[in-house]
Motif scaffolding. Structure first.
Motif, PDB file in Angstrom:
ATOM      1  N   SER A  16       0.935  -1.610  -0.106  1.00  0.00           N
ATOM      2  CA  SER A  16       0.064  -0.003   0.159  1.00  0.00           C
ATOM      3  C   SER A  16       0.843   1.432  -0.100  1.00  0.00           C
ATOM      4  O   SER A  16       0.151   2.324  -0.193  1.00  0.00           O
ATOM      5  N   PRO A  41      -7.346  -0.575   5.458  1.00  0.00           N
ATOM      6  CA  PRO A  41      -8.111  -0.763   4.089  1.00  0.00           C
ATOM      7  C   PRO A  41      -8.106   0.415   3.411  1.00  0.00           C
ATOM      8  O   PRO A  41      -8.044   0.357   2.063  1.00  0.00           O
ATOM      9  N   GLU A  42      -8.224   1.596   4.168  1.00  0.00           N
ATOM     10  CA  GLU A  42      -8.301   2.910   3.246  1.00  0.00           C
ATOM     11  C   GLU A  42      -7.085   3.220   2.314  1.00  0.00           C
ATOM     12  O   GLU A  42      -7.131   3.544   1.313  1.00  0.00           O
ATOM     13  N   LEU A  44      -5.017   1.134   1.384  1.00  0.00           N
ATOM     14  CA  LEU A  44      -4.898  -0.213   0.264  1.00  0.00           C
ATOM     15  C   LEU A  44      -5.816   0.260  -0.905  1.00  0.00           C
ATOM     16  O   LEU A  44      -5.302   0.018  -1.922  1.00  0.00           O
ATOM     17  N   GLN A  45      -7.120   0.847  -0.630  1.00  0.00           N
ATOM     18  CA  GLN A  45      -7.862   1.207  -1.584  1.00  0.00           C
ATOM     19  C   GLN A  45      -7.369   2.313  -2.618  1.00  0.00           C
ATOM     20  O   GLN A  45      -7.527   2.057  -3.601  1.00  0.00           O
ATOM     21  N   GLU A  46      -6.896   3.225  -1.584  1.00  0.00           N
ATOM     22  CA  GLU A  46      -6.150   4.316  -2.576  1.00  0.00           C
ATOM     23  C   GLU A  46      -5.041   3.893  -3.377  1.00  0.00           C
ATOM     24  O   GLU A  46      -4.933   4.149  -4.689  1.00  0.00           O
ATOM     25  N   ALA A  48      -4.628   0.760  -4.593  1.00  0.00           N
ATOM     26  CA  ALA A  48      -5.018  -0.126  -5.576  1.00  0.00           C
ATOM     27  C   ALA A  48      -5.839   0.633  -6.734  1.00  0.00           C
ATOM     28  O   ALA A  48      -5.135   0.599  -8.043  1.00  0.00           O
ATOM     29  N   ALA A  49      -6.324   1.940  -6.541  1.00  0.00           N
ATOM     30  CA  ALA A  49      -6.795   2.901  -7.691  1.00  0.00           C
ATOM     31  C   ALA A  49      -5.577   3.380  -8.234  1.00  0.00           C
ATOM     32  O   ALA A  49      -5.736   3.678  -9.585  1.00  0.00           O
ATOM     33  N   HIS A  56      -6.206  -5.518  -7.047  1.00  0.00           N
ATOM     34  CA  HIS A  56      -6.808  -6.080  -6.040  1.00  0.00           C
ATOM     35  C   HIS A  56      -6.542  -5.702  -4.584  1.00  0.00           C
ATOM     36  O   HIS A  56      -4.965  -5.873  -4.686  1.00  0.00           O
ATOM     37  N   TRP A  57      -7.075  -5.687  -3.555  1.00  0.00           N
ATOM     38  CA  TRP A  57      -6.219  -5.570  -2.398  1.00  0.00           C
ATOM     39  C   TRP A  57      -7.049  -6.444  -1.276  1.00  0.00           C
ATOM     40  O   TRP A  57      -8.139  -6.675  -1.461  1.00  0.00           O
TER      41      TRP A  57
END
Ligand SMILES: NC(=O)c1ccc[n+]([C@@H]2O[C@H](COP(=O)([O-])OP(=O)(O)OC[C@H]3O[C@@H](n4cnc5c(N)ncnc54)[C@H](OP(=O)(O)O)[C@@H]3O)[C@@H](O)[C@H]2O)c1
Length: 251
Positions: A16, A41-42, A44-46, A48-49, A56-57
């Motif tokens: 991440s 998670p936050e 990771l999401q950023e 991955a985008a 995927h994360w």
């Protein structure tokens, strides 16, 4: 020659931020499917985008066996297999002489930096790599090569990771290759106190290449070791440090 990872499927722990994110991005750009893993998670999401290419994360603490097992399972299910494992996440909770370290921080450093890479490699091997082959890349540190006034505990775990790499490379050959990259100082959050401000300029002067490292410097080495171009390379430590370890003794 452009190195490609088309059709390969990769897990990058600690993907991440910093070096792990750089590796995940380079893998994706080289054609691999990538799953990144870290705790938040936050972030990771950023990440991955930003990485794109359908990255995927999965949120997991690398030191926790149940989380590691379910993450490897979910990643293999999603990607249809696993060809590359990058054990990149690490911890450095203690700075000071080894003789003074408290046991909880000693054990945490060993758990995340030594036990987790073994655990993830075991899981990858047993789930798929023992049948289908693969490449495991451990992210070590030049701290493995020399004593340190304050980073001795961390350095010792990275030295253990070098041994683990050699041992597993011998055990898993010819099916799976295992190598370790030993970065010098890279400009990430992990090492911020060592490079931020004027201190960074002073440290950069000690490197023959006259600059500090960037995540991309490690990512390109990881793409090479993951690729078929490195198919005869296993059990090795690749120092990527702008020449820091071969500098003249006088500086
Ligand atoms: N930067 C340097 O100068 C340098 C030099 C030599 C070697 N290295 C090595 O390079 C690797 C990456 O370091 P970096 O500089 O890129 O660090 P970083 O920027 O701090 O990133 C660390 C990554 O690991 C994740 N992480 C940390 N502990 C975790 C855990 N227990 N479980 C799951 N994920 C965890 C973090 O996300 P969360 O916090 O959200 O979990 C983050 O994604 C490490 O192995 C480090 O020892 C770094």
């Amino acid at each position: 020659m452009e190195l490609r990872l088309d059709g390969k499927r990769a897990i990058v722990t600690g993907g991440s931020r910093g070096i792990g994110k750089g590796i995940a991005k380079a893998f994706a750009q080289a054609g691999a499917q990538v799953v990144i893993v870290s705790r938040k998670p936050e972030t990771l999401q950023e990440a991955a985008a930003e990485i794109g290419h359908d990255c995927h994360w999965i949120a997991a603490n690398v030191g926790d066996y149940e989380s590691a097992a379910s993450t490897v399972e979910a990643a293999v299910e999603r990607m249809g297999g696993l060809d590359i494992l990058v054990n990149n996440a690490a911890a450095n909770p203690y700075a000071g002489p080894m003789i003074d370290v408290d046991l909880p921080r000693w054990e945490k450093t060993i758990q995340v930096n030594v036990t987790a890479p073994l655990m993830w490699t075991q899981l990858a091997w047993r789930r798929t790599m023992n049948q289908h082959g693969g490449s495991v890349i451990n992210i070590g540190s030049v701290g493995a090569l020399k004593t340190s006034r304050i980073l001795g505990v961390y350095g010792m775990t990275k030295a253990a990771l070098v041994y683990q790499t050699e041992q597993l490379a011998a055990e898993l050959a010819p099916t799976v290759r295992v190598n370790t990259i030993l970065p010098g100082l890279i400009k990430t959050d992990f090492a911020r106190v060592l490079w931020e401000g004027e201190r960074g300029d002073e440290v950069a002067k000690l490197y023959p290449m006259k600059r500090l490292g960037e995540p991309d410097d490690i990512a390109t080495a990881a793409v090479y070791l993951a690729s078929d171009a490195a198919s005869w390379i296993t059990g090795q430590r690749l120092v990527v440090d702008g020449g820091g370890t071969i500098n003249f003794a006088e500086g």
